[in-house]
Design an enzyme around this catalytic site. Structure first.
Site, mmCIF file in Angstrom:
data_model
loop_
_atom_site.group_PDB
_atom_site.id
_atom_site.type_symbol
_atom_site.label_atom_id
_atom_site.label_comp_id
_atom_site.label_asym_id
_atom_site.label_seq_id
_atom_site.Cartn_x
_atom_site.Cartn_y
_atom_site.Cartn_z
ATOM 1 C CG ASP A 10 -9.404 -43.103 65.377
ATOM 2 O OD1 ASP A 10 -9.959 -42.963 64.268
ATOM 3 O OD2 ASP A 10 -10.008 -43.017 66.452
ATOM 4 C CG ASP A 12 -13.492 -38.410 65.427
ATOM 5 O OD1 ASP A 12 -12.998 -37.312 65.117
ATOM 6 O OD2 ASP A 12 -14.429 -38.929 64.806
ATOM 7 N N GLY A 47 -15.930 -45.344 66.998
ATOM 8 C CA GLY A 47 -15.115 -46.099 66.053
ATOM 9 C C GLY A 47 -15.905 -46.791 64.961
ATOM 10 N NE ARG A 50 -21.401 -39.830 57.421
ATOM 11 C CZ ARG A 50 -20.972 -39.292 56.283
ATOM 12 N NH1 ARG A 50 -21.759 -39.250 55.227
ATOM 13 N NH2 ARG A 50 -19.748 -38.795 56.187
ATOM 14 C CB SER A 117 -14.075 -39.097 60.144
ATOM 15 O OG SER A 117 -14.610 -37.848 59.739
ATOM 16 C CG ASN A 119 -17.046 -34.822 57.283
ATOM 17 O OD1 ASN A 119 -17.371 -34.267 56.244
ATOM 18 N ND2 ASN A 119 -17.903 -35.535 58.000
ATOM 19 C CG ASP A 171 -10.731 -42.797 70.817
ATOM 20 O OD1 ASP A 171 -10.834 -43.207 69.635
ATOM 21 O OD2 ASP A 171 -11.596 -42.090 71.370
#
Length: 216
Positions: A10, A12, A47, A50, A117, A119, A171
Site C-alpha cells: 500500500d 499511504d 484505505g 475517493r 490512490s 495519484n 496500515d
C-alpha cells in the site's frame, strides 16, 4: 507459503504518510459542503477510495448530490490534494521503508504498488522509488475498492506470481481484509490490525529476514 515471490505495498501509511494531506483536502471540501469533519470521522476513510469516501461524507452530512455533482466534488478534493503533495521529497519516506524495499529487490523478489490512490504514480516519482517497484496497479481501472481483494489480485497478476506466494503490506483494516480475501499473507503496520499475520508497530521494524521467519 514456502517462499515469498512477491511483496505488494500500500502507499499511504506504509511507504509515505500522505494521510495528513488527505485529511486536510477532505476537511477543506467538507467545509465547502457545510459538513462537519474531524479527525475521528477521517479514520473511517482510511484505505477507502475517493468516491466511496465522498459517499461516506455526504451520508454523514445527510446531503444528497447528483452523480455529476459527486464527480465534480471528488475532482475538487483531488485538486486540493495534488496542490498539497506538490512538495513531497524522498525525505517523506517512512522510517526503514527504503531499506526494506531495497532488501526485497536485492533478494530478487518482485514488488508492486497496490494503492487505491489515483495519484500514486506522481507520489512514488517524487519519492524517487519507481526503480524499487516492478508494477503499479492503476486504481482508475479497478471496479471495486478495498476491502474487496481486486487490487491485490491484480497486483499479483501484473507481477505474474500466484497470490498464495505473495505478501501484502497495509496500515488500514480494509487493506488487511483485502489481502486476506486474496489468500495472501498480510503484514499490518499498526497494533490495531489484529487480523494481520504479522503485526509491526511501525515501518522501521520491517525486515525481510523477520518476514521470512514469520512465514516459515
Amino acid at each position: 507459503m514456502k517462499e515469498i515471490r512477491g511483496v505488494l505495498f500500500d502507499l499511504d501509511g506504509v511507504i509515505t504518510d500522505t494521510a495528513e494531506y488527505h485529511f486536510e483536502a477532505w476537511k477543506k471540501l467538507a467545509e465547502e459542503l457545510d459538513i462537519s469533519f474531524d479527525r475521528e470521522f477521517n479514520e473511517r476513510l482510511k484505505g477507502v477510495g475517493r468516491m466511496e469516501s465522498l459517499e461516506l461524507i455526504l451520508n454523514h452530512g445527510e446531503k444528497e448530490l447528483s452523480e455529476s455533482e459527486k464527480e465534480h466534488f471528488a475532482s475538487k478534493k483531488n485538486d486540493h490534494y495534488k496542490t498539497m503533495i506538490a512538495n513531497i521529497t524522498p525525505n517523506d519516506l517512512l522510517p526503514g521503508i527504503l531499506e526494506f524495499m531495497e532488501e526485497i529487490k536485492e533478494a530478487g523478489i518482485k514488488t508492486a504498488l497496490a494503492s487505491s490512490s489515483k495519484n500514486a504514480q506522481v507520489v512514488i516519482e517524487r519519492l524517487e522509488i519507481t526503480h524499487l517497484l516492478d508494477e503499479v496497479v492503476d486504481a482508475a481501472k479497478l471496479e471495486r475498492g478495498k476491502p474487496d481483494p481486486e487490487i491485490f489480485l491484480k497486483a499479483a497478476e501484473q507481477i505474474n506470481e500466484p497470490e498464495t506466494a505473495c505478501v501484502g503490506v497495509e496500515d488500514a483494516q480494509a487493506g488487511v481484509d483485502a489481502i486476506k480475501a486474496a489468500g495472501m499473507f498480510a503484514v499490518g503496520v499498526g497494533s490495531y490490525l489484529e487480523k494481520a499475520d504479522w503485526i509491526v508497530e511501525e515501518t522501521s521494524q520491517l525486515e525481510l529476514k523477520k518476514l521470512q521467519a514469520k512465514i516459515q
